[in-house]
Design an enzyme around this catalytic site. Structure first.
Site, PDB file in Angstrom:
ATOM      1  CB  VAL A 148      64.623  31.835   5.563  1.00  0.00           C
ATOM      2  CG1 VAL A 148      65.068  32.157   7.281  1.00  0.00           C
ATOM      3  CG2 VAL A 148      65.672  31.999   4.682  1.00  0.00           C
ATOM      4  CB  CYS A 149      61.855  30.742   9.155  1.00  0.00           C
ATOM      5  SG  CYS A 149      60.729  30.744  10.729  1.00  0.00           S
ATOM      6  CB  THR A 150      57.250  29.449   8.765  1.00  0.00           C
ATOM      7  OG1 THR A 150      57.168  30.832   8.978  1.00  0.00           O
ATOM      8  CG2 THR A 150      57.267  28.990  10.298  1.00  0.00           C
ATOM      9  CB  THR A 209      60.162  24.667   9.052  1.00  0.00           C
ATOM     10  OG1 THR A 209      59.597  25.879   8.822  1.00  0.00           O
ATOM     11  CG2 THR A 209      59.570  23.840  10.137  1.00  0.00           C
ATOM     12  N   GLY A 237      66.354  26.549   8.796  1.00  0.00           N
ATOM     13  CA  GLY A 237      65.454  26.419  10.012  1.00  0.00           C
ATOM     14  C   GLY A 237      65.201  27.737  10.466  1.00  0.00           C
TER      15      GLY A 237
END
Length: 192
Positions: free
Chosen positions: A107-109, A127, A159
């Protein structure tokens, strides 16, 4: 019952892990009868972590004691960008998980951790929009912009922040079908 492992660390973005945790934790085959997923939280040492904005969370276990899981989720946040993407113990553990887990997700970074472990080599991934350039620095990653998630089979990236919820529902549908998603989203009053 599928086993989900969510990795936690200092400065993890709260919704990055709490969103997928909630989705998988409230999913039942029949309302409150047959739980579909068993969720375990994992940190490097098993000690309490301090999430973004000071939320204290006590993980269930450590990397050394973590059970085999069907899905491993690596959330993001400042801690992912600044430390976990370079955490050799975590990277070694993730590489070992490739042999036992059906899916390794970020998830994300958290995608930066997967990229540094070599898990995104030659794959499409996404990301948080603020870290597209960081992810693109791994030259063999095909960075996808403006999407909630990217499914490359055994690797799924999402993202930023709330996109982890969408990814969790996607994985639920993959494992348990559309009806499980519909029931869980309704229970959560989440608009798919």
């Amino acid at each position: 019952m599928k086993k989900i492992g969510i990795y936690l660390f200092d400065e993890v973005e709260v919704l990055d892990f709490a969103g997928p945790y909630e989705v998988f934790s409230v999913a039942y085959k029949d309302r409150f009868e047959d739980k579909l997923f068993d969720v375990t939280t994992i940190s490097e040492t098993g000690d309490m972590i301090s999430a973004r904005n000071g939320l204290q969370v006590m993980p269930d276990t450590s990397l050394d004691q973590a059970p085999n899981t069907d899905v491993v989720i690596i959330p993001g946040g400042q801690g992912a960008r600044e430390k976990e993407a370079y955490n050799e113990k975590l990277i070694k553990w993730l590489r070992a998980c490739q042999d036992s887990a059906e899916v390794i997700a970020s998830v994300c970074t958290g995608a930066l951790v997967l990229a540094n472990a070599g898990l995104l080599d030659g794959k499409r991934a996404t990301t948080h929009w603020g870290s597209y350039d960081r992810l693109a620095a791994f030259s063999s990653v095909d960075v996808q912009h403006n999407v909630k998630f990217v499914d490359e089979g055994s690797i799924v990236t999402s993202g930023g922040i709330s996109a982890g919820i969408n990814m969790a529902f996607h994985l639920m549908e993959k494992f348990e079908g559309k009806e499980a998603v519909t029931q869980t989203a309704r229970w959560m009053e989440y608009d798919l």
